[in-house]
Design a protein around this motif. Sequence first.
Motif, mmCIF file in Angstrom:
data_model
loop_
_atom_site.group_PDB
_atom_site.id
_atom_site.type_symbol
_atom_site.label_atom_id
_atom_site.label_comp_id
_atom_site.label_asym_id
_atom_site.label_seq_id
_atom_site.Cartn_x
_atom_site.Cartn_y
_atom_site.Cartn_z
ATOM 1 N N THR A 1 49.939 49.534 51.224
ATOM 2 C CA THR A 1 50.414 48.906 52.455
ATOM 3 C C THR A 1 49.653 49.444 53.653
ATOM 4 O O THR A 1 49.457 50.651 53.790
ATOM 5 N N GLU A 2 49.186 48.521 54.483
ATOM 6 C CA GLU A 2 48.564 48.864 55.762
ATOM 7 C C GLU A 2 49.363 48.146 56.839
ATOM 8 O O GLU A 2 49.290 46.922 56.954
ATOM 9 N N GLY A 3 50.135 48.914 57.613
ATOM 10 C CA GLY A 3 51.002 48.288 58.597
ATOM 11 C C GLY A 3 52.046 47.450 57.893
ATOM 12 O O GLY A 3 52.840 47.951 57.098
ATOM 13 N N ILE A 4 52.027 46.116 58.170
ATOM 14 C CA ILE A 4 52.968 45.227 57.485
ATOM 15 C C ILE A 4 52.286 44.437 56.359
ATOM 16 O O ILE A 4 52.911 43.591 55.725
ATOM 17 N N GLU A 5 50.999 44.706 56.123
ATOM 18 C CA GLU A 5 50.250 43.984 55.092
ATOM 19 C C GLU A 5 50.311 44.739 53.769
ATOM 20 O O GLU A 5 50.017 45.935 53.713
ATOM 21 N N VAL A 6 50.664 44.023 52.684
ATOM 22 C CA VAL A 6 50.735 44.611 51.357
ATOM 23 C C VAL A 6 49.596 44.034 50.504
ATOM 24 O O VAL A 6 49.438 42.812 50.426
ATOM 25 N N TYR A 7 48.827 44.912 49.877
ATOM 26 C CA TYR A 7 47.652 44.505 49.106
ATOM 27 C C TYR A 7 47.837 44.814 47.627
ATOM 28 O O TYR A 7 48.429 45.837 47.258
ATOM 29 N N SER A 8 47.296 43.931 46.788
ATOM 30 C CA SER A 8 47.376 44.072 45.334
ATOM 31 C C SER A 8 45.989 44.349 44.775
ATOM 32 O O SER A 8 44.974 43.901 45.343
ATOM 33 N N ARG A 9 45.937 45.028 43.661
ATOM 34 C CA ARG A 9 44.649 45.243 42.998
ATOM 35 C C ARG A 9 44.168 43.979 42.286
ATOM 36 O O ARG A 9 42.975 43.778 42.106
ATOM 37 N N ARG A 10 45.107 43.139 41.854
ATOM 38 C CA ARG A 10 44.702 41.980 41.068
ATOM 39 C C ARG A 10 44.910 40.683 41.852
ATOM 40 O O ARG A 10 45.608 40.635 42.857
ATOM 41 N N VAL A 11 44.288 39.625 41.347
ATOM 42 C CA VAL A 11 44.357 38.311 41.989
ATOM 43 C C VAL A 11 45.809 37.869 42.096
ATOM 44 O O VAL A 11 46.597 38.010 41.156
ATOM 45 N N GLN A 12 46.141 37.325 43.258
ATOM 46 C CA GLN A 12 47.475 36.781 43.501
ATOM 47 C C GLN A 12 47.361 35.317 43.949
ATOM 48 O O GLN A 12 46.434 34.974 44.676
ATOM 49 N N PRO A 13 48.280 34.464 43.502
ATOM 50 C CA PRO A 13 49.364 34.800 42.581
ATOM 51 C C PRO A 13 48.846 34.956 41.156
ATOM 52 O O PRO A 13 47.936 34.226 40.732
ATOM 53 N N HIS A 14 49.418 35.906 40.436
ATOM 54 C CA HIS A 14 49.118 36.050 39.022
ATOM 55 C C HIS A 14 50.127 35.217 38.249
ATOM 56 O O HIS A 14 51.337 35.386 38.428
ATOM 57 N N SER A 15 49.637 34.305 37.417
ATOM 58 C CA SER A 15 50.514 33.413 36.661
ATOM 59 C C SER A 15 50.464 33.800 35.189
ATOM 60 O O SER A 15 49.490 33.494 34.496
ATOM 61 N N PRO A 16 51.491 34.483 34.691
ATOM 62 C CA PRO A 16 51.505 34.868 33.277
ATOM 63 C C PRO A 16 51.370 33.637 32.375
ATOM 64 O O PRO A 16 51.995 32.615 32.599
ATOM 65 N N GLY A 17 50.533 33.746 31.378
ATOM 66 C CA GLY A 17 50.335 32.633 30.451
ATOM 67 C C GLY A 17 49.127 31.780 30.771
ATOM 68 O O GLY A 17 48.635 31.059 29.898
ATOM 69 N N LEU A 18 48.634 31.827 32.012
ATOM 70 C CA LEU A 18 47.483 30.995 32.369
ATOM 71 C C LEU A 18 46.260 31.355 31.530
ATOM 72 O O LEU A 18 45.521 30.468 31.089
ATOM 73 N N ALA A 19 46.035 32.639 31.310
ATOM 74 C CA ALA A 19 44.855 33.068 30.554
ATOM 75 C C ALA A 19 44.845 32.489 29.141
ATOM 76 O O ALA A 19 43.777 32.233 28.570
ATOM 77 N N ASP A 20 46.036 32.265 28.578
ATOM 78 C CA ASP A 20 46.118 31.701 27.230
ATOM 79 C C ASP A 20 45.811 30.214 27.215
ATOM 80 O O ASP A 20 45.644 29.635 26.136
ATOM 81 N N ARG A 21 45.741 29.602 28.395
ATOM 82 C CA ARG A 21 45.472 28.161 28.494
ATOM 83 C C ARG A 21 44.086 27.876 29.044
ATOM 84 O O ARG A 21 43.821 26.782 29.533
ATOM 85 N N LEU A 22 43.185 28.843 28.952
ATOM 86 C CA LEU A 22 41.807 28.627 29.378
ATOM 87 C C LEU A 22 41.001 27.991 28.250
ATOM 88 O O LEU A 22 41.115 28.391 27.086
ATOM 89 N N TRP A 23 40.175 27.018 28.603
ATOM 90 C CA TRP A 23 39.349 26.290 27.643
ATOM 91 C C TRP A 23 37.879 26.472 27.994
ATOM 92 O O TRP A 23 37.512 26.529 29.172
ATOM 93 N N TYR A 24 37.047 26.498 26.970
ATOM 94 C CA TYR A 24 35.597 26.583 27.198
ATOM 95 C C TYR A 24 34.935 25.326 26.659
ATOM 96 O O TYR A 24 35.191 24.901 25.521
ATOM 97 N N GLY A 25 34.083 24.725 27.480
ATOM 98 C CA GLY A 25 33.357 23.539 27.060
ATOM 99 C C GLY A 25 32.068 23.929 26.362
ATOM 100 O O GLY A 25 31.149 24.439 27.004
#
Length: 349
Positions: free
Chosen positions: A158-182
């Motif tokens: 937290t810096e002041g009123i700003e909260v920072y995450s290490r990972r991409v937000q929003p993180h959507s659980p399950g999205l990685a399992d639905r990735l497709w490669y062409g």
Amino acid sequence: MPPSPRPLRQLGFLTIGTFDAADPRRGHEATLDLITLGEQLGFDSTWLRHRHLQHGISSPVAVLAAASQRTSRIRLGTAVTPLGWENPLRLAEDLGTVDVLSGGRLEPGFSVGPPVHWEQVRGALYPDSAEQEDFGRARAERFLALVRGEDASSFEGTEGIEVYSRRVQPHSPGLADRLWYGAGSRSSATWAGEQGLNLLTSSVVKAVEGEPLDFAELQAELIRTFRRHHPAGERARVSQGLVVIPTDSATPEQRARYEAYALSRTPRTLAPQGPNRLLFAPDLVGGSEELAERLRAHAGFREVDEVAIALPFTFEHRDYVQILTDLATRLGPALGWRPASGAAGAGQG
């Protein structure tokens, strides 16, 4: 002809969403209307292609965000997002956002390689870093790590009123399992399998020196190669995308135009094209019973239980409505598929 050993379980459709440059909104709205119709007809998924610097959808993720608010069930995919045009971190943020908005219905497909017409667009796309950009699989692995929730930053707090995450937000659980490669080559299929991705295989494969120029057999071997290298083996998800045009409810004028379209594209199916030896599948046009028989005889189709039928690029909106309706009410059921429960036309055949 014996039935496919993999009964058709998932039916989707794919479009590039063409529009008139003088009235782009109308074309984009027409694409959204098709997606809504697809849900009403019981399709399991809809997929958008990227068309950069063309009169087709350049931002499928934005269009799918809109579609997520007009639909409630149909799954929303990209087939495919070329990572060469994207910043992997920003793309991961956009995909996470749309997946959250859609309730976990996003099915992002992607590919690697330099942007089309790289020499002509590099000055606009990467004016300061063109020489340093990596368009290979390392870029894809960076993207995968970010979607999977690995650190994007060394700072969290937290810096002041700003909260920072290490990972991409929003993180959507399950999205990685639905990735497709062409993938169109066996080496790409091998990599996709090793990464635990899902596989999109289209109407283009890379011809193999010394092997017969049989598209269906080449595609079937590509799929088998993918599954041999995937942790899930035979259970690994594969979706096939061919141009298939049922004509059951088409007018005589439509049938003639569809047949002429397929005939005009036949020469590219007769021999490998370009230095990469790309072999194209013939477009399939006809009544649903005939098409079902031809598909059941197709070696690639016999390896899958999911398909995303590719709509032709240059047809009219009313043509797409007719094709989608026949796919959902005639051809799909002829292949053993059934529309989603409660969909308009469910149970027709």
